[in-house]
Write an enzyme that holds these catalytic residues in place. Structure first.
Site, PDB file in Angstrom:
ATOM      1  N   ASP A  44      86.569  19.093  20.508  1.00 13.10           N
ATOM      2  CA  ASP A  44      86.387  17.639  20.467  1.00 13.10           C
ATOM      3  C   ASP A  44      86.400  17.149  19.025  1.00 13.10           C
ATOM      4  O   ASP A  44      85.478  17.419  18.257  1.00 13.10           O
ATOM      5  CB  ASP A  44      85.030  17.271  21.101  1.00 13.10           C
ATOM      6  CG  ASP A  44      84.806  15.774  21.094  1.00 13.10           C
ATOM      7  OD1 ASP A  44      85.290  15.104  22.035  1.00 13.10           O
ATOM      8  OD2 ASP A  44      84.184  15.252  20.150  1.00 13.10           O
ATOM      9  N   TYR A  49      86.410  11.762  12.149  1.00  9.97           N
ATOM     10  CA  TYR A  49      85.875  12.996  11.555  1.00  9.97           C
ATOM     11  C   TYR A  49      86.733  13.497  10.395  1.00  9.97           C
ATOM     12  O   TYR A  49      86.303  14.400   9.663  1.00  9.97           O
ATOM     13  CB  TYR A  49      85.739  14.113  12.608  1.00  9.97           C
ATOM     14  CG  TYR A  49      84.945  13.754  13.849  1.00  9.97           C
ATOM     15  CD1 TYR A  49      84.154  12.608  13.902  1.00  9.97           C
ATOM     16  CD2 TYR A  49      84.987  14.558  14.990  1.00  9.97           C
ATOM     17  CE1 TYR A  49      83.453  12.267  15.049  1.00  9.97           C
ATOM     18  CE2 TYR A  49      84.275  14.218  16.137  1.00  9.97           C
ATOM     19  CZ  TYR A  49      83.518  13.076  16.157  1.00  9.97           C
ATOM     20  OH  TYR A  49      82.825  12.744  17.301  1.00  9.97           O
ATOM     21  N   LYS A  74      90.026  10.958  19.240  1.00  9.55           N
ATOM     22  CA  LYS A  74      89.556   9.603  19.559  1.00  9.55           C
ATOM     23  C   LYS A  74      90.144   8.559  18.621  1.00  9.55           C
ATOM     24  O   LYS A  74      90.380   8.846  17.434  1.00  9.55           O
ATOM     25  CB  LYS A  74      88.017   9.528  19.470  1.00  9.55           C
ATOM     26  CG  LYS A  74      87.300  10.655  20.161  1.00  9.55           C
ATOM     27  CD  LYS A  74      85.786  10.504  20.177  1.00  9.55           C
ATOM     28  CE  LYS A  74      85.105  11.787  20.596  1.00  9.55           C
ATOM     29  NZ  LYS A  74      84.928  12.767  19.511  1.00  9.55           N
ATOM     30  N   HIS A 107      86.784   5.455  20.843  1.00 11.55           N
ATOM     31  CA  HIS A 107      85.535   6.038  20.319  1.00 11.55           C
ATOM     32  C   HIS A 107      84.296   5.171  20.616  1.00 11.55           C
ATOM     33  O   HIS A 107      83.241   5.692  20.967  1.00 11.55           O
ATOM     34  CB  HIS A 107      85.680   6.264  18.811  1.00 11.55           C
ATOM     35  CG  HIS A 107      84.826   7.361  18.282  1.00 11.55           C
ATOM     36  ND1 HIS A 107      85.209   8.176  17.247  1.00 11.55           N
ATOM     37  CD2 HIS A 107      83.580   7.798  18.636  1.00 11.55           C
ATOM     38  CE1 HIS A 107      84.250   9.057  16.994  1.00 11.55           C
ATOM     39  NE2 HIS A 107      83.254   8.839  17.819  1.00 11.55           N
ATOM     40  N   SER A 136      84.386   6.306  25.173  1.00 17.42           N
ATOM     41  CA  SER A 136      83.162   6.905  24.661  1.00 17.42           C
ATOM     42  C   SER A 136      82.182   5.788  24.337  1.00 17.42           C
ATOM     43  O   SER A 136      82.588   4.741  23.815  1.00 17.42           O
ATOM     44  CB  SER A 136      83.494   7.730  23.403  1.00 17.42           C
ATOM     45  OG  SER A 136      82.320   8.257  22.845  1.00 17.42           O
ATOM     46  N   ASN A 137      80.949   6.006  24.659  1.00 15.01           N
ATOM     47  CA  ASN A 137      79.876   5.050  24.356  1.00 15.01           C
ATOM     48  C   ASN A 137      80.016   3.742  25.132  1.00 15.01           C
ATOM     49  O   ASN A 137      79.563   2.697  24.665  1.00 15.01           O
ATOM     50  CB  ASN A 137      79.818   4.781  22.845  1.00 15.01           C
ATOM     51  CG  ASN A 137      79.544   6.041  22.061  1.00 15.01           C
ATOM     52  OD1 ASN A 137      78.528   6.685  22.262  1.00 15.01           O
ATOM     53  ND2 ASN A 137      80.468   6.421  21.172  1.00 15.01           N
ATOM     54  N   SER A 185      75.835  14.934  21.027  1.00 16.77           N
ATOM     55  CA  SER A 185      74.494  15.304  20.521  1.00 16.77           C
ATOM     56  C   SER A 185      73.645  15.908  21.635  1.00 16.77           C
ATOM     57  O   SER A 185      72.483  15.519  21.831  1.00 16.77           O
ATOM     58  CB  SER A 185      73.766  14.115  19.865  1.00 16.77           C
ATOM     59  OG  SER A 185      74.294  13.831  18.597  1.00 16.77           O
ATOM     60  N   LEU A 187      72.135  18.590  21.739  1.00 19.55           N
ATOM     61  CA  LEU A 187      70.944  19.278  21.230  1.00 19.55           C
ATOM     62  C   LEU A 187      70.024  18.322  20.479  1.00 19.55           C
ATOM     63  O   LEU A 187      69.179  18.733  19.691  1.00 19.55           O
ATOM     64  CB  LEU A 187      71.371  20.457  20.332  1.00 19.55           C
ATOM     65  CG  LEU A 187      72.261  21.485  21.040  1.00 19.55           C
ATOM     66  CD1 LEU A 187      72.742  22.559  20.067  1.00 19.55           C
ATOM     67  CD2 LEU A 187      71.520  22.135  22.205  1.00 19.55           C
ATOM     68  N   SER A 233      78.345  23.449  15.857  1.00 18.31           N
ATOM     69  CA  SER A 233      77.671  24.276  14.860  1.00 18.31           C
ATOM     70  C   SER A 233      78.721  24.831  13.915  1.00 18.31           C
ATOM     71  O   SER A 233      79.868  25.039  14.305  1.00 18.31           O
ATOM     72  CB  SER A 233      76.908  25.433  15.523  1.00 18.31           C
ATOM     73  OG  SER A 233      76.343  26.244  14.528  1.00 18.31           O
TER      74      SER A 233
HETATM   75  P1  NAD Z   1      74.506  18.573  18.427  1.00 21.80           P
HETATM   76  O1  NAD Z   1      73.405  18.106  19.288  1.00 21.80           O
HETATM   77  O2  NAD Z   1      75.612  19.346  19.047  1.00 21.80           O
HETATM   78  O3  NAD Z   1      74.023  19.485  17.223  1.00 21.80           O
HETATM   79  C1  NAD Z   1      73.213  19.042  16.202  1.00 21.80           C
HETATM   80  C2  NAD Z   1      72.859  20.131  15.237  1.00 21.80           C
HETATM   81  O4  NAD Z   1      72.269  21.206  15.968  1.00 21.80           O
HETATM   82  C3  NAD Z   1      74.035  20.756  14.500  1.00 21.80           C
HETATM   83  O5  NAD Z   1      74.156  20.169  13.239  1.00 21.80           O
HETATM   84  C4  NAD Z   1      73.638  22.225  14.345  1.00 21.80           C
HETATM   85  O6  NAD Z   1      73.213  22.484  13.037  1.00 21.80           O
HETATM   86  C5  NAD Z   1      72.454  22.407  15.249  1.00 21.80           C
HETATM   87  N1  NAD Z   1      72.670  23.497  16.214  1.00 21.80           N
HETATM   88  C6  NAD Z   1      73.783  23.771  16.916  1.00 21.80           C
HETATM   89  N2  NAD Z   1      73.589  24.832  17.715  1.00 21.80           N
HETATM   90  C7  NAD Z   1      72.313  25.245  17.500  1.00 21.80           C
HETATM   91  C8  NAD Z   1      71.518  26.288  18.034  1.00 21.80           C
HETATM   92  N3  NAD Z   1      72.000  27.107  18.956  1.00 21.80           N
HETATM   93  N4  NAD Z   1      70.242  26.402  17.589  1.00 21.80           N
HETATM   94  C9  NAD Z   1      69.741  25.570  16.668  1.00 21.80           C
HETATM   95  N5  NAD Z   1      70.437  24.544  16.129  1.00 21.80           N
HETATM   96  C10 NAD Z   1      71.719  24.385  16.545  1.00 21.80           C
HETATM   97  O7  NAD Z   1      74.984  17.205  17.722  1.00 21.80           O
HETATM   98  P2  NAD Z   1      76.316  16.511  17.269  1.00 21.80           P
HETATM   99  O8  NAD Z   1      77.122  17.325  16.345  1.00 21.80           O
HETATM  100  O9  NAD Z   1      75.876  15.163  16.826  1.00 21.80           O
HETATM  101  O10 NAD Z   1      77.144  16.321  18.636  1.00 21.80           O
HETATM  102  C11 NAD Z   1      78.048  17.282  19.123  1.00 21.80           C
HETATM  103  C12 NAD Z   1      79.457  16.760  19.103  1.00 21.80           C
HETATM  104  O11 NAD Z   1      79.546  15.549  19.858  1.00 21.80           O
HETATM  105  C13 NAD Z   1      79.991  16.352  17.725  1.00 21.80           C
HETATM  106  O12 NAD Z   1      80.361  17.443  16.929  1.00 21.80           O
HETATM  107  C14 NAD Z   1      81.125  15.448  18.119  1.00 21.80           C
HETATM  108  O13 NAD Z   1      82.257  16.227  18.501  1.00 21.80           O
HETATM  109  C15 NAD Z   1      80.545  14.715  19.307  1.00 21.80           C
HETATM  110  N6  NAD Z   1      79.950  13.399  18.962  1.00 21.80           N
HETATM  111  C16 NAD Z   1      80.514  12.279  19.487  1.00 21.80           C
HETATM  112  C17 NAD Z   1      79.992  11.040  19.211  1.00 21.80           C
HETATM  113  C18 NAD Z   1      80.632   9.816  19.802  1.00 21.80           C
HETATM  114  O14 NAD Z   1      80.300   8.699  19.394  1.00 21.80           O
HETATM  115  N7  NAD Z   1      81.537   9.958  20.744  1.00 21.80           N
HETATM  116  C19 NAD Z   1      78.871  10.909  18.366  1.00 21.80           C
HETATM  117  C20 NAD Z   1      78.300  12.064  17.845  1.00 21.80           C
HETATM  118  C21 NAD Z   1      78.836  13.301  18.157  1.00 21.80           C
END
Ligand code: NAD
Length: 275
Positions: A44, A49, A74, A107, A136-137, A185, A187, A233
């Site tokens: 993705d 980005y 996107k 997006h 998205s969103n 997000s 996590l 990650s």
């Molecule tokens: P996430 O929730 O995937 O991860 C956040 C942080 O968690 C990372 O920086 C990483 O350091 C940490 N992490 C990852 N795996 C881990 C593990 N196993 N244990 C501990 N920590 C860990 O958050 P994100 O990057 O904001 O979202 C994921 C993806 O979603 C993005 O990379 C992007 O592709 C997408 N995204 C889309 C939008 C949108 O508006 N459409 C917005 C934000 C993110």
């Protein structure tokens, strides 16, 4: 890997790899290659980005046939608002160095531009250079707006979702309208919210029970809900950890216990105001 079928019949992995904040160049390319080696078959990215070049290069050189990898990118907000949608799509393809993407998403709604952008997204679908289109969103009211004139229902809505922001009503709306929900997000984004989430007793109890990490419990919770998810990650051990969630399952009560952590807490922007 488990797959879901989108409303136009194409298959998409339930777990993918997000590349937000992975810098163009070695960092992004190595992370994508590492994810593909670990078994991920969905990536993705987004124009925002600024790493489409590296994502494309990794996909083109990883040794896995292109058709086995599901690629999403996107449309950026400025291009949507300027109406440069077709041009922005072609620019993404050219940076990726690919002749099609699997999924192209708007997006953010950037109301009222969500209404004028959708017919052009439909043209992109007709061109055959995107196998599916989505958003998205988008909130229900954005989706209602485009449904007035659309001929194609978005295949997917990528939304912020994690146990502190479970999006139950938006997911229900999406299901009713045959739009696949996908969590970003998953996590909980960055600290400190992620730390609170990983320390929640409902999560740590299940992590101990299944001998899994909090991240794995949360990602599995997405799978139990049938929600497509895309954790990010840059760390190879975590990349491997996040895909190691297909050898156990949560019970209905355990899913409900995680659902109960909801506190309607966003970690990202509000779709009604974000540009
Ligand atoms: P996430 O929730 O995937 O991860 C956040 C942080 O968690 C990372 O920086 C990483 O350091 C940490 N992490 C990852 N795996 C881990 C593990 N196993 N244990 C501990 N920590 C860990 O958050 P994100 O990057 O904001 O979202 C994921 C993806 O979603 C993005 O990379 C992007 O592709 C997408 N995204 C889309 C939008 C949108 O508006 N459409 C917005 C934000 C993110």
């Amino acid at each position: 890997m488990l797959y879901t079928t989108l409303n136009n019949g194409i298959k998409m992995p339930l777990l993918g790899f997000g590349v937000y904040k992975l810098a163009e160049g070695e960092a992004c390319m190595n992370a994508v290659k590492c994810a593909i080696e670990a078994g991920y078959r969905s990536i993705d990215t987004a124009a925002l980005y600024e790493n489409e070049k590296s994502v494309g290069q990794a996909i083109r050189t990883c040794g896995i046939p292109r058709e086995e990898i599901f690629l999403t990118t996107k449309l950026g907000n400025p291009d949507q608002m300027n109406g440069n949608i077709m041009e922005a799509f072609d620019a993404s393809l050219s940076k990726l160095g690919l002749d099609y993407v699997d999924l192209y998403l708007v997006h953010w709604p950037c109301a009222p531009y969500h209404i004028s952008s959708w017919p052009i997204m439909e043209k992109i679908l007709q061109s055959g250079k995107a196998r599916a289109i989505g958003v998205s969103n988008y909130q229900p009211h954005h989706l209602d707006d485009i449904a007035q004139t659309s001929t194609v229902t978005p295949a997917l809505n990528q939304i912020e979702m994690h146990p502190f922001f479970t999006q139950q009503s938006l997911r229900a709306y999406c299901r009713t309208h045959h739009i696949a929900p996908q969590s970003w997000s998953p996590l909980g984004g960055e600290r400190p919210v992620q730390e609170q989430l990983f320390a929640a007793p409902a999560i740590t109890r299940l992590a101990a029970k299944y001998n899994k990490t909090p991240a794995q419990i949360i990602l599995r919770w997405n799978i139990e809900h049938g929600v497509i998810t895309i954790p990010k990650s840059a760390n190879s051990a975590r990349i491997a950890e996040n895909i190691d969630i297909f050898d156990f399952a949560l019970t209905v009560d355990e899913v409900a216990a995680i659902d109960a952590l909801n506190r309607d807490q966003r970690v990202g922007p509000d779709p009604d105001t974000h540009r």
